[in-house]
Design a protein around this motif. Structure first.
Motif, PDB file in Angstrom:
ATOM      1  N   THR A 135      -1.109  10.487   4.376  1.00  0.00           N
ATOM      2  CA  THR A 135      -1.786   9.047   4.043  1.00  0.00           C
ATOM      3  C   THR A 135      -1.085   8.812   1.968  1.00  0.00           C
ATOM      4  N   ASP A 136      -0.662   9.534   1.580  1.00  0.00           N
ATOM      5  CA  ASP A 136      -1.135   9.652  -0.022  1.00  0.00           C
ATOM      6  C   ASP A 136      -0.120   8.787  -0.387  1.00  0.00           C
ATOM      7  N   LEU A 137       0.957   9.634   0.333  1.00  0.00           N
ATOM      8  CA  LEU A 137       2.713   9.141   0.843  1.00  0.00           C
ATOM      9  C   LEU A 137       2.179   7.233   1.281  1.00  0.00           C
ATOM     10  N   LEU A 138       1.231   6.418   1.847  1.00  0.00           N
ATOM     11  CA  LEU A 138       1.478   5.788   2.128  1.00  0.00           C
ATOM     12  C   LEU A 138       0.814   4.588   1.601  1.00  0.00           C
ATOM     13  N   ALA A 139      -0.336   5.498   1.053  1.00  0.00           N
ATOM     14  CA  ALA A 139      -1.207   4.607  -0.053  1.00  0.00           C
ATOM     15  C   ALA A 139       0.278   4.116  -1.013  1.00  0.00           C
ATOM     16  N   ASP A 140       0.923   5.513  -1.435  1.00  0.00           N
ATOM     17  CA  ASP A 140       1.560   4.901  -2.920  1.00  0.00           C
ATOM     18  C   ASP A 140       2.614   4.003  -2.934  1.00  0.00           C
ATOM     19  N   LEU A 141       3.127   3.492  -1.637  1.00  0.00           N
ATOM     20  CA  LEU A 141       3.847   2.652  -0.975  1.00  0.00           C
ATOM     21  C   LEU A 141       3.603   1.262  -1.928  1.00  0.00           C
ATOM     22  N   GLY A 142       2.159   1.593  -2.056  1.00  0.00           N
ATOM     23  CA  GLY A 142       1.907  -0.203  -2.451  1.00  0.00           C
ATOM     24  C   GLY A 142       1.719  -0.384  -4.209  1.00  0.00           C
ATOM     25  N   SER A 143       1.751   1.132  -4.836  1.00  0.00           N
ATOM     26  CA  SER A 143       2.079   1.349  -6.348  1.00  0.00           C
ATOM     27  C   SER A 143       3.055   0.231  -6.642  1.00  0.00           C
ATOM     28  N   ARG A 144       2.863  -0.206  -7.985  1.00  0.00           N
ATOM     29  CA  ARG A 144       4.209  -0.712  -8.887  1.00  0.00           C
ATOM     30  C   ARG A 144       5.250  -0.161  -9.085  1.00  0.00           C
ATOM     31  N   GLU A 145       4.915   1.445  -8.591  1.00  0.00           N
ATOM     32  CA  GLU A 145       6.092   2.284  -9.048  1.00  0.00           C
ATOM     33  C   GLU A 145       7.318   2.980  -7.575  1.00  0.00           C
ATOM     34  N   PHE A 146       6.179   2.656  -6.500  1.00  0.00           N
ATOM     35  CA  PHE A 146       7.200   2.171  -5.507  1.00  0.00           C
ATOM     36  C   PHE A 146       7.545   0.998  -5.360  1.00  0.00           C
ATOM     37  N   ALA A 147       7.274  -0.300  -5.236  1.00  0.00           N
ATOM     38  CA  ALA A 147       6.833  -1.485  -4.738  1.00  0.00           C
ATOM     39  C   ALA A 147       8.301  -1.993  -5.534  1.00  0.00           C
ATOM     40  N   LEU A 148       8.011  -2.153  -7.304  1.00  0.00           N
ATOM     41  CA  LEU A 148       8.591  -2.826  -7.764  1.00  0.00           C
ATOM     42  C   LEU A 148       9.920  -3.072  -7.869  1.00  0.00           C
ATOM     43  N   PRO A 149      10.278  -1.784  -8.197  1.00  0.00           N
ATOM     44  CA  PRO A 149      11.913  -1.488  -7.775  1.00  0.00           C
ATOM     45  C   PRO A 149      12.246  -1.956  -7.427  1.00  0.00           C
ATOM     46  N   VAL A 150      12.273  -1.907  -5.734  1.00  0.00           N
ATOM     47  CA  VAL A 150      12.319  -2.091  -4.498  1.00  0.00           C
ATOM     48  C   VAL A 150      12.472  -4.248  -4.476  1.00  0.00           C
ATOM     49  N   LEU A 151      11.781  -5.019  -5.257  1.00  0.00           N
ATOM     50  CA  LEU A 151      12.386  -6.285  -5.251  1.00  0.00           C
ATOM     51  C   LEU A 151      13.527  -5.948  -6.677  1.00  0.00           C
ATOM     52  N   PHE A 201     -12.492  -3.796  -5.191  1.00  0.00           N
ATOM     53  CA  PHE A 201     -12.302  -3.639  -4.376  1.00  0.00           C
ATOM     54  C   PHE A 201     -11.108  -4.632  -3.498  1.00  0.00           C
ATOM     55  N   TYR A 202     -12.185  -5.540  -2.965  1.00  0.00           N
ATOM     56  CA  TYR A 202     -11.358  -6.728  -2.563  1.00  0.00           C
ATOM     57  C   TYR A 202     -10.267  -8.118  -3.734  1.00  0.00           C
ATOM     58  N   PRO A 203      -9.237  -8.051  -2.847  1.00  0.00           N
ATOM     59  CA  PRO A 203      -8.616  -8.088  -2.205  1.00  0.00           C
ATOM     60  C   PRO A 203      -8.228  -6.414  -2.683  1.00  0.00           C
ATOM     61  N   SER A 204      -6.985  -5.699  -2.387  1.00  0.00           N
ATOM     62  CA  SER A 204      -6.272  -4.512  -1.934  1.00  0.00           C
ATOM     63  C   SER A 204      -5.513  -5.452  -2.913  1.00  0.00           C
ATOM     64  N   GLY A 205      -5.287  -4.786  -4.492  1.00  0.00           N
ATOM     65  CA  GLY A 205      -4.226  -5.172  -4.987  1.00  0.00           C
ATOM     66  C   GLY A 205      -2.373  -4.759  -4.179  1.00  0.00           C
ATOM     67  N   HIS A 206      -3.003  -2.577  -4.135  1.00  0.00           N
ATOM     68  CA  HIS A 206      -1.584  -2.107  -3.951  1.00  0.00           C
ATOM     69  C   HIS A 206      -1.056  -2.813  -2.128  1.00  0.00           C
ATOM     70  N   THR A 207      -1.885  -3.298  -1.798  1.00  0.00           N
ATOM     71  CA  THR A 207      -1.523  -4.546   0.213  1.00  0.00           C
ATOM     72  C   THR A 207      -0.598  -5.349  -0.429  1.00  0.00           C
ATOM     73  N   ALA A 208      -1.478  -6.334  -1.695  1.00  0.00           N
ATOM     74  CA  ALA A 208      -1.160  -7.170  -2.241  1.00  0.00           C
ATOM     75  C   ALA A 208       1.067  -7.061  -2.313  1.00  0.00           C
ATOM     76  N   MET A 225       3.342  -6.161   0.129  1.00  0.00           N
ATOM     77  CA  MET A 225       3.135  -7.068   0.785  1.00  0.00           C
ATOM     78  C   MET A 225       4.879  -8.408   0.224  1.00  0.00           C
ATOM     79  N   VAL A 226       3.990  -8.715  -0.929  1.00  0.00           N
ATOM     80  CA  VAL A 226       4.920  -9.205  -1.650  1.00  0.00           C
ATOM     81  C   VAL A 226       6.174  -8.436  -2.014  1.00  0.00           C
ATOM     82  N   ALA A 227       6.078  -7.378  -2.392  1.00  0.00           N
ATOM     83  CA  ALA A 227       7.809  -6.795  -3.134  1.00  0.00           C
ATOM     84  C   ALA A 227       8.177  -6.815  -1.733  1.00  0.00           C
ATOM     85  N   TYR A 228       7.756  -6.044  -0.322  1.00  0.00           N
ATOM     86  CA  TYR A 228       9.032  -5.485   0.586  1.00  0.00           C
ATOM     87  C   TYR A 228       9.359  -7.073   0.920  1.00  0.00           C
TER      88      TYR A 228
END
Length: 178
Positions: A27-43, A95-102, A105-108
């Motif tokens: 669950t930590d890994l899944l939550a981290d998928l929305g961090s800038r460190e994970f998502a931005l390099p993909v974009l 906490f609303y809306p979720s920045g990690h989710t946003a 979604m936009v990066a991936y």
């Protein structure tokens, strides 16, 4: 609606029943998928690859993806302050809306839109949506966000991606090769 609306009590009941379920490392890994460190390099990688392949014809699509990503904090941060919803396991607000989710979604999904013509449209977007869904699930199971925080981000970013896609598609159709 998320801060004081009719869905709040349902949202809180759901969260309090599922928080803490699942292996913490997963669950930590899944939550981290929305961090800038994970998502931005993909974009960034998708934008770089697209520019290397077709800079002349797809530069507006790359620009659209980058501007859509830049719009995420510009929209999410003021909404968090305006709504000021308390988090599931904290007294703190915002906490609303979720920045990690946003971000996820936009990066991936932005990367999938850029890479789709090269790697296959049939699986690029489904993979992006699975990563976005996984991020939301991780955030809720870890207790970082209420389910409505995640759903609100999906709705907001779905609109952002729709606007981006329609604008860049219209612009790219005017190019000589479009």
């Amino acid at each position: 609606m998320a801060a004081n609306g009719p869905l709040r009590s349902l949202d809180e009941r759901i969260e309090l029943r599922i928080v803490g379920h699942g292996p913490r490392s997963l669950t930590d890994l899944l939550a981290d998928l929305g961090s800038r460190e994970f998502a931005l390099p993909v974009l960034v990688a998708a934008a770089w690859y697209t520019l290397r392949r077709d800079a002349r014809t797809r530069r507006f699509e790359v620009l659209g993806a980058v501007l859509t990503m830049a719009a995420v904090p510009a929209l999410v941060t003021p909404l968090k302050s305006l709504i000021d919803r308390q988090g599931p396991l904290t007294e703190a607000g915002g906490f609303y809306p979720s920045g990690h989710t946003a971000t996820a979604m936009v990066a991936y999904c932005g990367a999938a839109l850029l890479l789709g013509p090269y790697i296959g449209r049939r699986w690029a977007m489904p993979v992006a949506l699975v990563l976005t869904l996984a991020t939301g699930i991780g955030l809720v199971l870890r207790g970082y966000h209420w389910p409505l925080d995640v759903i609100g981000s999906w709705c907001l970013c779905g609109l952002l991606l729709l606007v981006n896609s329609s604008c860049t598609r219209r612009r790219s159709s005017r190019t000589p090769t479009g």
